[in-house]
Design a protein around this motif. Structure first.
Motif, PDB file in Angstrom:
ATOM      1  N   LYS A 159      -1.454 -18.899 -18.507  1.00  0.00           N
ATOM      2  CA  LYS A 159      -0.774 -19.636 -19.570  1.00  0.00           C
ATOM      3  C   LYS A 159       0.334 -18.812 -20.228  1.00  0.00           C
ATOM      4  O   LYS A 159       1.338 -19.370 -20.683  1.00  0.00           O
ATOM      5  N   VAL A 160       0.146 -17.474 -20.304  1.00  0.00           N
ATOM      6  CA  VAL A 160       1.118 -16.646 -21.032  1.00  0.00           C
ATOM      7  C   VAL A 160       2.149 -15.981 -20.118  1.00  0.00           C
ATOM      8  O   VAL A 160       3.245 -15.635 -20.580  1.00  0.00           O
ATOM      9  N   ALA A 161       1.823 -15.789 -18.837  1.00  0.00           N
ATOM     10  CA  ALA A 161       2.753 -15.116 -17.925  1.00  0.00           C
ATOM     11  C   ALA A 161       3.912 -16.040 -17.567  1.00  0.00           C
ATOM     12  O   ALA A 161       3.742 -17.245 -17.392  1.00  0.00           O
ATOM     13  N   ARG A 162       5.080 -15.456 -17.436  1.00  0.00           N
ATOM     14  CA  ARG A 162       6.285 -16.231 -17.147  1.00  0.00           C
ATOM     15  C   ARG A 162       6.584 -16.306 -15.653  1.00  0.00           C
ATOM     16  O   ARG A 162       7.408 -17.108 -15.222  1.00  0.00           O
ATOM     17  N   ASN A 163       5.949 -15.454 -14.872  1.00  0.00           N
ATOM     18  CA  ASN A 163       6.162 -15.485 -13.421  1.00  0.00           C
ATOM     19  C   ASN A 163       4.962 -14.855 -12.729  1.00  0.00           C
ATOM     20  O   ASN A 163       4.052 -14.318 -13.377  1.00  0.00           O
ATOM     21  N   SER A 164       4.979 -14.895 -11.403  1.00  0.00           N
ATOM     22  CA  SER A 164       3.830 -14.395 -10.630  1.00  0.00           C
ATOM     23  C   SER A 164       3.678 -12.879 -10.752  1.00  0.00           C
ATOM     24  O   SER A 164       2.559 -12.362 -10.702  1.00  0.00           O
ATOM     25  N   VAL A 165       4.800 -12.150 -10.902  1.00  0.00           N
ATOM     26  CA  VAL A 165       4.714 -10.695 -11.037  1.00  0.00           C
ATOM     27  C   VAL A 165       3.997 -10.327 -12.330  1.00  0.00           C
ATOM     28  O   VAL A 165       3.159  -9.424 -12.360  1.00  0.00           O
ATOM     29  N   GLU A 166       4.322 -11.017 -13.413  1.00  0.00           N
ATOM     30  CA  GLU A 166       3.625 -10.763 -14.676  1.00  0.00           C
ATOM     31  C   GLU A 166       2.132 -11.039 -14.553  1.00  0.00           C
ATOM     32  O   GLU A 166       1.317 -10.287 -15.096  1.00  0.00           O
ATOM     33  N   CYS A 167       1.782 -12.086 -13.826  1.00  0.00           N
ATOM     34  CA  CYS A 167       0.358 -12.392 -13.604  1.00  0.00           C
ATOM     35  C   CYS A 167      -0.340 -11.218 -12.928  1.00  0.00           C
ATOM     36  O   CYS A 167      -1.421 -10.784 -13.356  1.00  0.00           O
ATOM     37  N   GLU A 168       0.286 -10.703 -11.874  1.00  0.00           N
ATOM     38  CA  GLU A 168      -0.330  -9.611 -11.126  1.00  0.00           C
ATOM     39  C   GLU A 168      -0.388  -8.332 -11.954  1.00  0.00           C
ATOM     40  O   GLU A 168      -1.377  -7.590 -11.895  1.00  0.00           O
ATOM     41  N   LEU A 169       0.652  -8.071 -12.732  1.00  0.00           N
ATOM     42  CA  LEU A 169       0.664  -6.869 -13.564  1.00  0.00           C
ATOM     43  C   LEU A 169      -0.422  -6.919 -14.624  1.00  0.00           C
ATOM     44  O   LEU A 169      -1.151  -5.938 -14.832  1.00  0.00           O
ATOM     45  N   LEU A 170      -0.537  -8.037 -15.307  1.00  0.00           N
ATOM     46  CA  LEU A 170      -1.559  -8.158 -16.350  1.00  0.00           C
ATOM     47  C   LEU A 170      -2.955  -8.057 -15.764  1.00  0.00           C
ATOM     48  O   LEU A 170      -3.854  -7.458 -16.371  1.00  0.00           O
ATOM     49  N   HIS A 190       9.103  -3.366  -5.426  1.00  0.00           N
ATOM     50  CA  HIS A 190      10.061  -2.313  -5.743  1.00  0.00           C
ATOM     51  C   HIS A 190       9.901  -1.879  -7.197  1.00  0.00           C
ATOM     52  O   HIS A 190       9.649  -2.716  -8.084  1.00  0.00           O
ATOM     53  N   PRO A 191      10.057  -0.573  -7.488  1.00  0.00           N
ATOM     54  CA  PRO A 191       9.908  -0.075  -8.860  1.00  0.00           C
ATOM     55  C   PRO A 191      10.787  -0.792  -9.882  1.00  0.00           C
ATOM     56  O   PRO A 191      10.369  -1.002 -11.027  1.00  0.00           O
ATOM     57  N   SER A 192      11.991  -1.185  -9.489  1.00  0.00           N
ATOM     58  CA  SER A 192      12.883  -1.862 -10.437  1.00  0.00           C
ATOM     59  C   SER A 192      12.313  -3.205 -10.886  1.00  0.00           C
ATOM     60  O   SER A 192      12.449  -3.589 -12.053  1.00  0.00           O
ATOM     61  N   ILE A 193      11.664  -3.909  -9.966  1.00  0.00           N
ATOM     62  CA  ILE A 193      11.057  -5.204 -10.313  1.00  0.00           C
ATOM     63  C   ILE A 193       9.871  -4.990 -11.237  1.00  0.00           C
ATOM     64  O   ILE A 193       9.718  -5.676 -12.256  1.00  0.00           O
ATOM     65  N   LEU A 198       7.430  -4.901 -16.738  1.00  0.00           N
ATOM     66  CA  LEU A 198       6.653  -4.124 -17.699  1.00  0.00           C
ATOM     67  C   LEU A 198       7.363  -4.073 -19.052  1.00  0.00           C
ATOM     68  O   LEU A 198       6.736  -4.255 -20.107  1.00  0.00           O
ATOM     69  N   ILE A 199       8.660  -3.831 -19.018  1.00  0.00           N
ATOM     70  CA  ILE A 199       9.427  -3.757 -20.265  1.00  0.00           C
ATOM     71  C   ILE A 199       9.400  -5.092 -20.999  1.00  0.00           C
ATOM     72  O   ILE A 199       9.230  -5.155 -22.225  1.00  0.00           O
ATOM     73  N   ASP A 200       9.546  -6.178 -20.251  1.00  0.00           N
ATOM     74  CA  ASP A 200       9.521  -7.512 -20.865  1.00  0.00           C
ATOM     75  C   ASP A 200       8.159  -7.797 -21.501  1.00  0.00           C
ATOM     76  O   ASP A 200       8.075  -8.309 -22.623  1.00  0.00           O
ATOM     77  N   ARG A 204       7.211  -8.257 -25.630  1.00  0.00           N
ATOM     78  CA  ARG A 204       6.501  -9.440 -26.141  1.00  0.00           C
ATOM     79  C   ARG A 204       5.134  -9.085 -26.727  1.00  0.00           C
ATOM     80  O   ARG A 204       4.392  -9.956 -27.160  1.00  0.00           O
ATOM     81  N   GLY A 205       4.769  -7.800 -26.700  1.00  0.00           N
ATOM     82  CA  GLY A 205       3.560  -7.344 -27.364  1.00  0.00           C
ATOM     83  C   GLY A 205       2.280  -7.432 -26.561  1.00  0.00           C
ATOM     84  O   GLY A 205       1.188  -7.318 -27.115  1.00  0.00           O
ATOM     85  N   PHE A 206       2.418  -7.600 -25.232  1.00  0.00           N
ATOM     86  CA  PHE A 206       1.218  -7.688 -24.397  1.00  0.00           C
ATOM     87  C   PHE A 206       0.709  -6.322 -23.950  1.00  0.00           C
ATOM     88  O   PHE A 206      -0.491  -6.108 -23.843  1.00  0.00           O
ATOM     89  N   ILE A 207       1.645  -5.421 -23.639  1.00  0.00           N
ATOM     90  CA  ILE A 207       1.251  -4.124 -23.094  1.00  0.00           C
ATOM     91  C   ILE A 207       1.967  -3.000 -23.843  1.00  0.00           C
ATOM     92  O   ILE A 207       2.942  -3.245 -24.570  1.00  0.00           O
TER      93      ILE A 207
END
Length: 228
Positions: A159-170, A190-193, A198-200, A204-207
């Motif tokens: 519900k809170v992640a904006r994309n699939s990468v954020e889902c996997e990171l969280l 890739h590290p840049s992705i 991570l910065i985003d 937003r106060g998640f990590i």
């Protein structure tokens, strides 16, 4: 000892049987060979591996015969769940101070008569068995609750992640704090992705991150996210 190495050693059925046999009493090679129905040469090879790992040790009796016994007191815990796989090895040792404070020494003086002393020891042993069973039940309850909470966390992430990468990171950070390099390796991105996401998430106060040994370790914020 490394837990992975111990699992490899215990992966052999005959080595497990040898340890089970030695847990009852020390044995000679000929006894082990006879009880397991395995040739002495193979038994010697298994014993050598177990001895190198520090699980068993050997002694020489008065007739110059070599016998083997369990050398270590340890606990190997393997936990497998939909969200985690952990292997933990504990060396179980009591230092001298703790041994002096042991309830067995306080409640069961060593100088008591043979029958009373034995019966009190047996009573204490039964208490410890009950406590072991209670601890095992508590571990099962904790594992069930852990899985339930992780299920709810995943629902929340979607519900809170904006994309699939954020889902996997969280999801990765739910399991443990970790570095950018480890996240890149686990997610094959890739590290840049990874870094951009991570910065985003941090903005937003998640990590958040902490610095250890000159490395950035990312983790879920301890205070949680305020309502937007």
């Amino acid at each position: 000892m490394d837990s992975a190495k111990l699992l490899d050693i215990l992966g052999n059925e005959n080595r497990r049987k040898i340890i089970q046999l030695l847990a009852n009493r020390p044995c000679y090679v000929s006894e082990i060979s006879s009880r397991l129905g395995v040739g002495p040469k193979a038994i010697i090879s298994h014993l050598g591996l177990l001895e190198q790992a520090g699980l068993i040790e050997c002694s020489i009796d008065e007739q110059r015969r070599k016998y083997f016994n369990i050398a270590n007191n340890m606990r190997l815990e393997v936990s497998v769940s939909p969200y985690a796989y952990t292997v933990t090895l504990h060396d179980i040792t009591l230092d001298r101070e703790k041994q002096e404070e042991s309830p067995v020494k306080k409640e069961i003086p060593a100088g008591e008569g043979s029958s009373a002393f034995f019966l009190k020891l047996n009573s204490r042993l039964e208490e410890l068995k009950i406590r072991q069973e209670e601890l095992a039940q508590m571990q099962q309850q904790l594992q069930a609750e852990y899985t339930e909470v992780m299920d709810r966390c995943l629902d929340s992430i979607e519900k809170v992640a904006r994309n699939s990468v954020e889902c996997e990171l969280l999801f990765e950070l739910l399991k443990n704090e970790t570095t950018l390099a480890t996240l890149c390796y686990n997610l094959r991105l890739h590290p840049s992705i990874i870094n951009a996401n991570l910065i985003d998430l941090a903005e937003r106060g998640f990590i958040e991150y902490s610095i250890k040994n000159n490395q950035y370790y990312w983790k879920i914020c301890e205070t949680g996210v305020e309502n937007e």
